[in-house]
Write a protein that holds these residues in place. Structure first.
Motif, mmCIF file in Angstrom:
data_model
loop_
_atom_site.group_PDB
_atom_site.id
_atom_site.type_symbol
_atom_site.label_atom_id
_atom_site.label_comp_id
_atom_site.label_asym_id
_atom_site.label_seq_id
_atom_site.Cartn_x
_atom_site.Cartn_y
_atom_site.Cartn_z
ATOM 1 N N GLY A 189 -8.238 -7.940 14.218
ATOM 2 C CA GLY A 189 -7.440 -6.871 13.963
ATOM 3 C C GLY A 189 -7.326 -4.846 14.301
ATOM 4 O O GLY A 189 -7.489 -5.319 16.061
ATOM 5 N N ASN A 190 -7.899 -4.639 13.414
ATOM 6 C CA ASN A 190 -7.752 -2.986 13.516
ATOM 7 C C ASN A 190 -9.819 -2.552 14.643
ATOM 8 O O ASN A 190 -10.470 -3.375 13.703
ATOM 9 N N ALA A 191 -9.440 -1.701 15.836
ATOM 10 C CA ALA A 191 -10.747 -2.212 16.452
ATOM 11 C C ALA A 191 -11.995 -1.622 15.580
ATOM 12 O O ALA A 191 -13.265 -1.470 15.058
ATOM 13 N N ASP A 194 -1.434 2.687 30.924
ATOM 14 C CA ASP A 194 -0.678 1.432 30.385
ATOM 15 C C ASP A 194 -0.496 0.727 28.894
ATOM 16 O O ASP A 194 -0.210 1.180 27.585
ATOM 17 N N CYS A 195 -1.946 -0.463 28.810
ATOM 18 C CA CYS A 195 -2.320 -1.164 27.643
ATOM 19 C C CYS A 195 -2.831 -0.305 27.335
ATOM 20 O O CYS A 195 -2.437 -0.538 26.050
ATOM 21 N N ALA A 196 -3.561 0.242 27.462
ATOM 22 C CA ALA A 196 -4.459 1.372 26.224
ATOM 23 C C ALA A 196 -3.655 2.540 25.824
ATOM 24 O O ALA A 196 -3.798 3.183 24.762
ATOM 25 N N GLU A 197 -2.636 3.123 26.319
ATOM 26 C CA GLU A 197 -1.784 3.996 26.046
ATOM 27 C C GLU A 197 -1.112 3.474 24.557
ATOM 28 O O GLU A 197 -1.402 3.792 23.790
ATOM 29 N N LYS A 234 -5.123 -2.146 16.951
ATOM 30 C CA LYS A 234 -4.554 -3.315 17.186
ATOM 31 C C LYS A 234 -4.872 -4.339 18.072
ATOM 32 O O LYS A 234 -4.536 -4.549 19.286
ATOM 33 N N THR A 235 -5.672 -4.995 17.608
ATOM 34 C CA THR A 235 -6.939 -6.161 19.018
ATOM 35 C C THR A 235 -5.115 -6.941 19.384
ATOM 36 O O THR A 235 -5.008 -7.946 20.165
ATOM 37 N N ASP A 236 -4.658 -7.805 18.432
ATOM 38 C CA ASP A 236 -3.563 -8.912 18.360
ATOM 39 C C ASP A 236 -2.317 -8.238 19.564
ATOM 40 O O ASP A 236 -2.296 -9.196 20.375
ATOM 41 N N ASP A 237 -2.014 -7.427 19.125
ATOM 42 C CA ASP A 237 -1.105 -6.024 19.704
ATOM 43 C C ASP A 237 -1.239 -5.563 21.046
ATOM 44 O O ASP A 237 -0.004 -5.978 21.676
#
Lengths: 438, 371
Positions: A124-126, A258-261, A269-272
């Protein structure tokens, strides 16, 4: 074309019964078929027989349970990783355990609560995860957060929060650490009653204004976490750690940025983030940067069990073998966590990594109690060198089923174990260099 | 000297005379090494240097440490230039008297760092925070590589690790130290030779071969008996055994934990200094004078502590800490000895930084490279 995602999960964590071609093994399946969260059931007198190889072992297993409840509980977690169809929740929890190392605190429940935080909130949300971790007794004990006082703010937890967990070194000042330490003062937890909730001791809490990462305010611990998460560097730091764990070490800056952005703008959201990473072009097509990654001991053991249908028995079996391979869950060598890459191939550990799995196969399917004459004779005749190993490990393996499942699908052992088309026995596969890597 | 300490020393001296060199096939075929060795002991957690060694007459220090200073000043051992050594460290004071010990009171980095993790890494890498070290190599590892050790003599990487802690001190891109731990897996996996014989050369095979060769070597080696039954006692008894058997390891690293004394410092440090003292005394008694001449011990901690004591009878992470160099090579120690009088120094909450980690490492590496 087989994507890297398929390689990561289908090949890496495939289960013996995952040969049902009707099930769609893709990204959508991975995130839509996550088992509903349920806490792990600890081992008790009621279910101890599930972990015994023969009924006569019950008393001995109960004795071991009383001696080391954490060995038992880490075995429960490992068993879950092995048996669950979709392992993503457990793998993400394992990632967070690597990224935020901690010991188990002073009571069994301290550590079990921390593990459940990783399992429940890991996808979920970090922010929610970090707030819960910061309030957990095991973490507070590990990094001295449970006695920090406004007259003497303890910097251990705030420092590691900034340096290791959220921002990475060089992205804060010493003064920031001091201010964060002030914000984390006065935090105590109810020592007596489960679930050992956090409360603030107002007499120990520093209520004065603080200045942290350029912001001023009357911050508390949660505020510090929020300010950290506002920094894009935080997203970068977490993203890089996630990519290194799930894909390969030393990801390119372009991929991380890119992924951090994406992570930053999607509310952490870690799953996203994981979905985004697994579908990224630099993970699927532009993959020159991806080098084979050494399996951690947990991954090595879990992969082996999932791929062969091997069932670990005895509540200390997994703990003993993982310890000998160099990793005891919830007992990291230091706050920086476990080794990475080829640092796992050190000392005695490398021999257990290579030969420990075939030894497990060899000692499996014990029929006699350990104090019986039959057991004593067998252990002295049949590979006597494994006597000590046999004493400390137990497992059940249905070799006929394993061979039948593969032959029904016309799949050869090395193709199943290593993705290779040559001709090797199971022992040769498990003892090969390639099996040590993803 | 306490009675217990005396008995350990007597035990060590007796035991060491009784050790005969085991002549197993593996031992018979290795080249024996009786040259210089460096033993590195890390006091893990940030040792409070001023608790171990303090200026006797410093008024600013007395104000900042009204409680903690007492043990060292009142009951301590008088050295020179108004320095007092903690009373438990008698073995070190004995060496000091023989000019076989050098104190470096305030060793830190060029930029302050109070993180256990980062400071340990800086010490082990032998670098500063702004130095580039992409492969995270250790200073011992680089030293071994640069010295191009005689490969006939040092068939294996000549670094031995005696503890379980994660460290990069011996790390190079290719090599890492052998760990002499308790259990020998060759007793369990005795078909490793067969595996090795069937494997074509690859990185993993080389690593396993390296491990197996050294595990075979250590199958018959035991620590020097009657060692103090402590963490460091066992490690230094193993170090002594390596020296006595002339095993080809030039660098040996050990670790003693527990020095992060945010609270109850006197209780914890008194016991740890006792352990350190007994282990050093035992070690020194276990080897010969000529072996001691060829041995240097470097003792350090990742950082020091705050000068002022906190409200929990402890101290917090500070800037610079005490390091020590011990050796039988008195002539070299005379060159690096430089203890100044700190009676008039005006202490603040943090200790000054007089030397850096690089300075201390240079003293040791220069000695190792001298013929």
């Amino acid at each position: 074309m087989q994507t890297l995602y398929n390689h990561i999960f289908i090949h890496r964590f495939r289960k013996l019964n995952w040969l049902n071609n009707n099930l769609i093994r893709d990204i959508h399946w991975l995130f839509e078929s996550i088992e509903k969260y349920k806490p792990l059931d600890p081992i008790t007198k009621k279910n101890i027989l599930d972990y015994c190889i023969i009924e006569e072992d019950k008393n001995e297993q109960l004795r071991l349970l009383a001696q080391d409840s954490w060995a038992a509980h880490s075995h429960v977690w490992l068993t879950k990783m092995i048996e669950v169809d979709n392992p993503i929740r457990e793998l993400v929890a394992l990632f967070w355990h690597h990224h935020i190392p901690s010991s188990t605190g002073k009571k069994f429940e301290h550590g079990s609560l921390l593990l459940e935080i990783f399992r429940k909130y890991g996808l979920g949300n970090a922010r929610e995860l970090f707030v819960k971790v910061a309030a957990n007794p095991a973490m507070m004990y590990y990094l001295d957060g449970h006695w920090s006082h406004k007259n003497n703010p303890n910097e251990n937890f705030p420092r590691e929060l900034l340096e290791l967990f959220l921002l990475g070194e060089g992205n804060y000042t010493l003064q920031d650490v001091k201010e964060a330490a002030r914000a984390f003062t006065g935090r105590r937890f109810n020592h007596k009653d489960y679930p050992y909730e956090l409360y603030i001791d107002e007499s120990a809490y520093d209520k004065k204004e603080k200045e942290f990462l350029g912001e001023k305010g009357f911050f508390n611990g949660e505020d510090i976490i929020d300010i950290c998460l506002k920094q894009k560097q935080c997203a970068r730091h977490l993203t890089e750690s996630i990519i290194a764990f799930f894909i390969a070490e030393n990801p390119p800056k372009e991929l991380v940025e890119d992924c951090a952005e994406y992570y930053y703008h999607n509310n952490y959201k870690t799953d996203d983030l994981l979905k985004y990473i697994f579908q990224h072009r630099m993970v699927n097509t532009n993959t020159k940067w991806i080098k084979p990654k050494v399996k951690t001991p947990v991954e090595l053991l879990v992969c082996f069990c999932r791929q062969t249908g091997y069932e670990l028995r005895g509540i200390k079996t997994s703990r003993n073998l993982l310890r000998d391979m160099g990793q005891t869950l919830f007992s990291p060598p230091n706050v920086g966590g476990w080794p990475r890459g080829e640092s796992w191939f050190t000392s005695n550990h490398v021999l257990y990594r290579i030969f420990g799995l075939t030894a497990l196969i060899h000692i499996s399917n014990r029929h006699h109690p350990k104090d019986s004459l039959a057991y004593k004779v067998k252990s002295r005749i049949d590979r006597p060198g494994l006597r000590s190993f046999r004493w400390n490990h137990d497992g059940h393996w249905n070799q006929n089923k394993y061979q039948r499942v593969l032959s029904d699908r016309n799949i050869k052992v090395p193709r199943w174990m290593l993705g290779e088309s040559n001709s090797m026995t199971l022992k040769e596969c498990l003892e090969s260099e390639n099996y040590q890597y993803h | 000297m306490k009675r217990k300490t005396f008995l350990y020393a007597l035990g060590a001296a007796t035991a060491s005379r009784l050790i005969t060199k085991c002549e197993t096939p593996h031992l018979k075929h290795i080249h024996r090494y009786d040259g210089k060795r460096l033993i590195i002991i890390r006091l893990d957690g940030g040792n409070d240097g001023l608790y171990a060694l303090a200026p006797k007459h410093n008024e600013s220090l007395k104000k900042l440490r009204p409680t903690l200073l007492k043990n060292t000043i009142v009951d301590g051992i008088n050295l020179e230039k108004n320095w007092m050594l903690h009373p438990s460290l008698s073995a070190i004071s004995d060496l000091w008297n023989k000019e076989q010990a050098v104190f470096k009171p305030f060793v830190g980095f060029n930029k302050i760092n109070t993180s256990h993790f980062k400071s340990a890494e800086l010490w082990e890498s032998g670098l500063f925070a702004d130095d580039v070290n992409p492969d995270k190599t250790g200073w011992v590892g680089r030293l071994v590589e640069e010295s191009k050790s005689d490969t006939d003599l040092f068939k294996h990487y000549p670094v031995l690790k005696l503890h379980n802690r994660q460290t990069i001190i011996d790390k190079t891109p290719k090599l890492a130290a052998f760990s002499w731990l308790e259990e020998n897996p060759l007793n369990t996996f005795y078909d490793t030779e067969e595996w090795l014989s069937k494997k074509s050369a690859n990185k993993l095979k080389n690593r396993v071969q390296n491990e197996v060769d050294q595990l075979n070597l250590f199958k018959e080696i035991r620590p020097v008996p009657n060692y103090p039954k402590t963490q460091l006692g066992l490690q230094l008894s193993k170090a002594a055994s390596v020296i006595k058997h002339d095993l080809p390891y030039q660098y040996i690293h050990a670790n003693l934990g527990g020095f992060d004394t945010h609270l109850s410092q006197p209780l914890r440090l008194n016991s740890l200094y006792d352990e350190l003292n007994q282990a050093l005394l035992f070690f020194n008694s276990s080897i010969t004078q000529s072996q001691w001449m060829n041995t240097m011990i470097m003792i350090y901690s990742e950082f020091g502590r705050t000068v002022d004591e906190n409200k929990n009878h402890g101290t917090d992470h500070g800037y610079s800490g005490l390091s020590l160099i011990l050796s039988g090579d008195e002539s070299y120690l005379k060159q690096i000895k430089n203890l100044k009088d700190f009676s008039e120094y005006s202490f603040t909450n943090y200790t000054p930084i007089l030397n850096t980690n690089k300075d201390l490492i240079k003293h040791c590496s220069d000695w190792m490279s001298m013929t």
